[in-house]
Design a protein around this motif. Structure first.
Motif, short mmCIF file in Angstrom:
data_model
loop_
_atom_site.label_atom_id
_atom_site.label_comp_id
_atom_site.label_asym_id
_atom_site.label_seq_id
_atom_site.Cartn_x
_atom_site.Cartn_y
_atom_site.Cartn_z
N LEU A 1 -32.28 -16.66 -31.75
CA LEU A 1 -30.87 -16.34 -31.55
C LEU A 1 -30.13 -16.24 -32.98
CD1 LEU A 1 -28.64 -15.34 -29.39
CD2 LEU A 1 -27.98 -17.73 -29.68
N HIS A 2 -29.68 -14.98 -33.20
CA HIS A 2 -29.02 -14.83 -34.63
C HIS A 2 -27.67 -15.01 -34.35
CE1 HIS A 2 -27.05 -12.23 -37.72
NE2 HIS A 2 -28.59 -12.47 -38.50
N HIS A 3 -27.10 -14.52 -33.16
CA HIS A 3 -25.68 -14.97 -32.72
C HIS A 3 -25.46 -14.45 -31.58
CE1 HIS A 3 -25.02 -10.69 -34.18
NE2 HIS A 3 -24.06 -10.72 -33.21
N LEU A 4 -24.35 -15.06 -30.95
CA LEU A 4 -24.06 -14.66 -29.58
C LEU A 4 -22.84 -13.64 -29.90
CD1 LEU A 4 -23.82 -14.99 -26.44
CD2 LEU A 4 -22.46 -17.06 -26.78
N ALA A 5 -22.66 -12.63 -29.03
CA ALA A 5 -21.54 -11.66 -29.27
C ALA A 5 -20.97 -11.62 -28.03
CB ALA A 5 -21.98 -10.19 -29.80
N LEU A 6 -19.77 -11.53 -27.99
CA LEU A 6 -18.81 -11.74 -26.78
C LEU A 6 -17.58 -10.66 -26.70
CD1 LEU A 6 -18.12 -15.53 -26.38
CD2 LEU A 6 -19.88 -14.24 -24.95
N ARG A 7 -17.65 -9.88 -25.79
CA ARG A 7 -16.54 -8.75 -25.81
C ARG A 7 -15.07 -9.58 -25.31
NH1 ARG A 7 -17.05 -3.35 -24.11
NH2 ARG A 7 -19.34 -3.71 -23.61
N VAL A 8 -14.15 -9.02 -26.03
CA VAL A 8 -12.72 -9.58 -26.11
C VAL A 8 -12.06 -8.39 -25.33
CG1 VAL A 8 -10.82 -10.06 -27.41
CG2 VAL A 8 -13.06 -10.81 -28.18
N ARG A 9 -11.12 -8.81 -24.39
CA ARG A 9 -10.02 -7.91 -23.87
C ARG A 9 -9.30 -7.09 -24.88
NH1 ARG A 9 -5.91 -10.06 -22.05
NH2 ARG A 9 -6.45 -12.32 -22.93
N GLU A 10 -9.06 -5.89 -24.47
CA GLU A 10 -8.24 -5.08 -25.51
C GLU A 10 -7.06 -5.96 -25.92
OE1 GLU A 10 -6.10 -0.60 -25.10
OE2 GLU A 10 -7.28 -1.36 -23.40
N GLY A 11 -6.92 -5.59 -27.26
CA GLY A 11 -5.60 -6.05 -27.89
C GLY A 11 -5.69 -7.69 -28.03
N ALA A 12 -6.63 -8.19 -27.57
CA ALA A 12 -6.60 -9.71 -27.83
C ALA A 12 -7.26 -10.20 -28.91
CB ALA A 12 -7.38 -10.34 -26.47
N LEU A 13 -7.93 -9.63 -29.69
CA LEU A 13 -8.87 -10.04 -30.67
C LEU A 13 -7.96 -11.12 -31.84
CD1 LEU A 13 -11.55 -10.40 -32.01
CD2 LEU A 13 -11.08 -8.48 -33.42
N ASP A 14 -6.92 -10.38 -32.38
CA ASP A 14 -6.00 -11.13 -33.23
C ASP A 14 -5.47 -12.24 -32.87
OD1 ASP A 14 -6.25 -9.35 -35.37
OD2 ASP A 14 -4.93 -7.83 -34.33
N ALA A 15 -5.16 -12.26 -31.45
CA ALA A 15 -4.46 -13.66 -30.81
C ALA A 15 -5.64 -14.56 -30.79
CB ALA A 15 -3.59 -13.23 -29.64
N LEU A 16 -6.67 -14.11 -30.30
CA LEU A 16 -7.93 -15.10 -30.39
C LEU A 16 -8.13 -15.72 -31.69
CD1 LEU A 16 -10.14 -16.56 -28.68
CD2 LEU A 16 -11.48 -14.25 -29.30
N HIS A 17 -8.05 -14.83 -32.71
CA HIS A 17 -8.15 -15.26 -34.07
C HIS A 17 -7.30 -16.58 -34.35
CE1 HIS A 17 -7.39 -14.87 -38.64
NE2 HIS A 17 -8.56 -15.43 -38.31
N GLU A 18 -6.11 -16.34 -33.92
CA GLU A 18 -4.99 -17.33 -34.55
C GLU A 18 -5.45 -18.52 -33.64
OE1 GLU A 18 -2.92 -17.36 -36.88
OE2 GLU A 18 -3.89 -15.26 -37.30
N ARG A 19 -5.76 -18.38 -32.43
CA ARG A 19 -6.23 -19.57 -31.55
C ARG A 19 -7.18 -20.15 -31.88
NH1 ARG A 19 -5.33 -20.46 -25.83
NH2 ARG A 19 -6.95 -21.93 -25.10
N LEU A 20 -8.18 -19.69 -32.49
CA LEU A 20 -9.43 -20.52 -32.98
C LEU A 20 -9.27 -20.79 -34.41
CD1 LEU A 20 -12.17 -18.02 -31.69
CD2 LEU A 20 -11.28 -20.15 -30.35
#
Length: 138
Positions: free
Chosen positions: A78-97
């Motif tokens: 496994l090189h990496h696990l890629a997970l799909r993010v809901r539309e418009g949620a990537l920036d909020a997820l970045h801040e959360r993580l």
């Protein structure tokens, strides 16, 4: 019927990850990403988490102190696990993580290969790379 191009599979059922700390991995997926724990095998130990679309099996490493973190350039698998993010949620997820103490942000949200799809890469406990992808809409 030409079976040369017949599909024998229908997408992934689950991805299995060996982790150094099962409880820390559970916290990341359940508290950090909103997954639900859908099962466990305490004697292994292992836990199963799902976001409703896919399942991830988390296996506790037998001896985390002697286990080597995965190196994407030196190890097979496994090189990496890629997970799909809901539309418009990537920036909020970045801040959360970014606010969590158990996640390393390898790179913040950016266009994937210059296109409209955006992604970011993180590392969770054990050096496991998890990519989050927000496909372009339209």
């Amino acid at each position: 019927m030409d079976t040369t191009h017949e599909r024998w599979t229908a997408g992934p059922h689950h991805v299995g990850l060996t982790v150094p700390d099962l409880q820390a991995a559970l916290r990341f997926f359940v508290e950090g990403l909103g997954y639900s724990q859908v099962g466990a095998v305490p004697e292994y130990p292992a836990a199963f988490v799902s976001d409703g679309a896919g399942m991830i099996t988390l296996w506790q490493a037998e001896d985390p102190a002697s286990a080597r973190p995965f190196d994407r350039r030196r190890n097979l698998g496994l090189h990496h696990l890629a997970l799909r993010v809901r539309e418009g949620a990537l920036d909020a997820l970045h801040e959360r993580l970014r606010a969590r103490g158990d996640v390393e942000i390898e790179f913040a949200p950016e266009p994937l290969r210059g296109g409209p799809t955006r992604h970011m890469m993180t590392r969770i406990a054990g050096g496991i790379r998890v990519e989050f992808i927000a496909p372009a809409q339209g």
